[in-house]
Design an enzyme around this catalytic site. Structure first.
Site, PDB file in Angstrom:
ATOM      1  N   TYR A 151       3.383   2.640  19.089  1.00  0.00           N
ATOM      2  CA  TYR A 151       3.083   1.065  18.038  1.00  0.00           C
ATOM      3  C   TYR A 151       3.936   0.810  16.969  1.00  0.00           C
ATOM      4  CZ  TYR A 151       1.350  -3.261  17.586  1.00  0.00           C
ATOM      5  OH  TYR A 151       1.166  -4.719  16.837  1.00  0.00           O
ATOM      6  N   ASN A 180      -4.118  -8.633  10.257  1.00  0.00           N
ATOM      7  CA  ASN A 180      -4.752  -8.959  11.480  1.00  0.00           C
ATOM      8  C   ASN A 180      -5.075 -10.051  11.684  1.00  0.00           C
ATOM      9  OD1 ASN A 180      -4.985  -6.033  10.437  1.00  0.00           O
ATOM     10  ND2 ASN A 180      -6.430  -5.665  11.593  1.00  0.00           N
ATOM     11  N   ARG A 192     -10.666  -2.740  18.152  1.00  0.00           N
ATOM     12  CA  ARG A 192     -10.846  -3.547  17.245  1.00  0.00           C
ATOM     13  C   ARG A 192     -11.728  -3.665  16.595  1.00  0.00           C
ATOM     14  NH1 ARG A 192      -5.654  -7.847  17.033  1.00  0.00           N
ATOM     15  NH2 ARG A 192      -3.905  -6.910  19.314  1.00  0.00           N
ATOM     16  N   VAL A 193     -11.614  -4.072  15.217  1.00  0.00           N
ATOM     17  CA  VAL A 193     -13.537  -3.931  14.773  1.00  0.00           C
ATOM     18  C   VAL A 193     -13.870  -5.447  14.555  1.00  0.00           C
ATOM     19  CG1 VAL A 193     -12.644  -2.044  12.991  1.00  0.00           C
ATOM     20  CG2 VAL A 193     -12.047  -4.399  12.256  1.00  0.00           C
ATOM     21  N   THR A 216      -9.956  -0.598   4.129  1.00  0.00           N
ATOM     22  CA  THR A 216      -9.716  -2.262   4.154  1.00  0.00           C
ATOM     23  C   THR A 216      -8.937  -3.166   4.768  1.00  0.00           C
ATOM     24  OG1 THR A 216      -8.129  -2.693   2.597  1.00  0.00           O
ATOM     25  CG2 THR A 216     -10.427  -2.117   1.654  1.00  0.00           C
ATOM     26  N   ARG A 217      -9.474  -4.031   5.154  1.00  0.00           N
ATOM     27  CA  ARG A 217      -8.306  -5.025   6.014  1.00  0.00           C
ATOM     28  C   ARG A 217      -8.595  -6.296   5.641  1.00  0.00           C
ATOM     29  NH1 ARG A 217      -7.334  -0.751   7.081  1.00  0.00           N
ATOM     30  NH2 ARG A 217      -6.561   0.264   9.052  1.00  0.00           N
ATOM     31  N   PRO A 280      -4.201   3.179   8.675  1.00  0.00           N
ATOM     32  CA  PRO A 280      -4.666   3.273   7.616  1.00  0.00           C
ATOM     33  C   PRO A 280      -5.837   2.528   6.911  1.00  0.00           C
ATOM     34  CG  PRO A 280      -3.337   1.514   9.215  1.00  0.00           C
ATOM     35  CD  PRO A 280      -4.060   2.101   9.769  1.00  0.00           C
ATOM     36  N   GLN A 282      -6.037   0.804   3.284  1.00  0.00           N
ATOM     37  CA  GLN A 282      -5.946  -0.115   2.851  1.00  0.00           C
ATOM     38  C   GLN A 282      -4.742  -0.932   3.821  1.00  0.00           C
ATOM     39  OE1 GLN A 282      -4.729   0.169  -1.121  1.00  0.00           O
ATOM     40  NE2 GLN A 282      -6.544  -0.708  -2.002  1.00  0.00           N
ATOM     41  N   ARG A 283      -4.992  -2.646   3.732  1.00  0.00           N
ATOM     42  CA  ARG A 283      -4.050  -3.622   4.635  1.00  0.00           C
ATOM     43  C   ARG A 283      -4.156  -4.798   3.625  1.00  0.00           C
ATOM     44  NH1 ARG A 283      -1.960  -2.371   9.484  1.00  0.00           N
ATOM     45  NH2 ARG A 283      -0.934  -0.722   8.182  1.00  0.00           N
TER      46      ARG A 283
END
Length: 325
Positions: A151, A180, A192-193, A216-217, A280, A282-283
């Site tokens: 992806y 996101n 997905r979360v 984090t997102r 990841p 952090q995003r």
């Protein structure tokens, strides 16, 4: 010669039966356009577009963008590609083909028609970033041979193709890097979360954190995202992007789980599981360019967006229970 049309366009949306695609289709129809919705229904579902059957300006075509498409349209939005790890890792070779062959086919169509094409790229092009928040001029930190590479690298290659078609053929392109996004019509099994946590909480099952929940997102509500995508699509041809679209407010995954448990009134407990490879830490998008160039900034707060999303999933679960009893 460029195509000539009035204010009503005929617009192709690939991946149009998916989560983002179906919301985009709704907005384009509401603006008075004709929409050709193309989807192979691998992750998209007819449920997302059922309400449009019989609409005089809507047409659905089941088609895989890995194969050429011969249609006449005035503009293209290329959203076709599974976008959650559980789906894009199911058949990673096909995922790469969808990103790369799909981009080549849609770019070829846009070249023939001399029309604008908008690419739904992703924040995953930044990989596991060592720059925070992520700006559009950051080149990213991506593992090219990992489980998520089909992806991540597929989308990076698609961006390369878009900009090479722009430089070599003068094609009118827009590349949006989508962070996101959540909201009604998310696939309930996309892994997905947001969807995972809501489904688990509604069922009073343990809510599973991958890792300790400190990563984090940033979560953007779907209506805000579509606002930004449409505003970007309407900019002058000189502004190609890439352009970050996402909500810059950052949350830990644990904080998200706690908010969802509270919002659903669930008795679920939080449990931890190992963090997947290359996930990841952090995003967070830097959206200064979007604010400057298209006057866009997200408006919907996380709590309000979660209420609408929880209501959607509660309805899906109620239907499922009714049909199985």
């Amino acid at each position: 010669m460029a195509r000539v049309y009035d204010s009503r366009k005929r617009i192709l949306v690939t991946g149009g039966a998916g989560f983002l695609g179906s919301h985009l289709v709704d907005r384009l129809l509401a603006a008075g356009h004709e929409v050709l919705c193309v989807d192979n229904l691998f992750t998209g579902t007819k449920r997302n577009i059922d309400h449009l059957h019989g609409h005089p300006r809507f047409e659905f075509m089941r088609h895989d963008v890995c194969f050429p498409l011969y249609v006449e349209v005035d503009e293209i939005f290329n959203l076709a590609c599974p976008a959650s790890p559980i789906h894009y890792q199911y058949d990673p070779v096909q995922t790469t083909k969808t990103s790369v062959h799909g981009a080549i086919n849609m770019l070829g169509l846009a070249k023939r028609l001399k029309c604008r094409i908008v690419q739904a790229s992703t924040s995953e092009v930044y990989g596991d970033p060592d720059v925070h928040p992520q700006r559009e001029d950051y080149w990213g930190r991506v593992n090219p041979i990992g489980a998520r590479s089909c992806y991540d690298e597929g989308k990076r290659c698609a961006e390369t193709l878009f900009f090479d078609y722009h430089r070599q053929h003068g094609l009118d392109i827009k590349v949006a890097r989508i962070f996101n996004t959540y909201g009604p019509r998310m696939h309930p099994a996309d892994g997905r979360v947001v969807s995972n946590f809501i489904i688990q909480a509604l069922r009073n099952e343990p809510v599973t954190l991958y890792g300790d929940g400190s990563h984090t997102r940033s979560f953007c509500y779907v209506d805000d995202l579509i606002d930004g995508l449409l505003a970007f699509a309407d900019t002058d041809a000189g502004f190609t992007g890439p352009l970050n679209l996402g909500n810059p407010r950052e949350f830990t995954i644990r904080a998200l789980a706690e908010r969802i448990i509270a919002a659903t009134g669930s008795s679920s407990q939080i449990v931890e599981a190992p963090l997947p490879a290359d996930d990841p830490i952090q995003r967070q998008p830097d959206v200064a360019l979007a604010r400057e160039r298209i006057g866009w900034f997200p408006k919907v707060g996380l709590d309000d967006g979660l209420i609408a999303t929880i209501d959607h999933f509660r309805g899906l679960l109620d239907v499922t229970r009714a049909t199985t009893n």
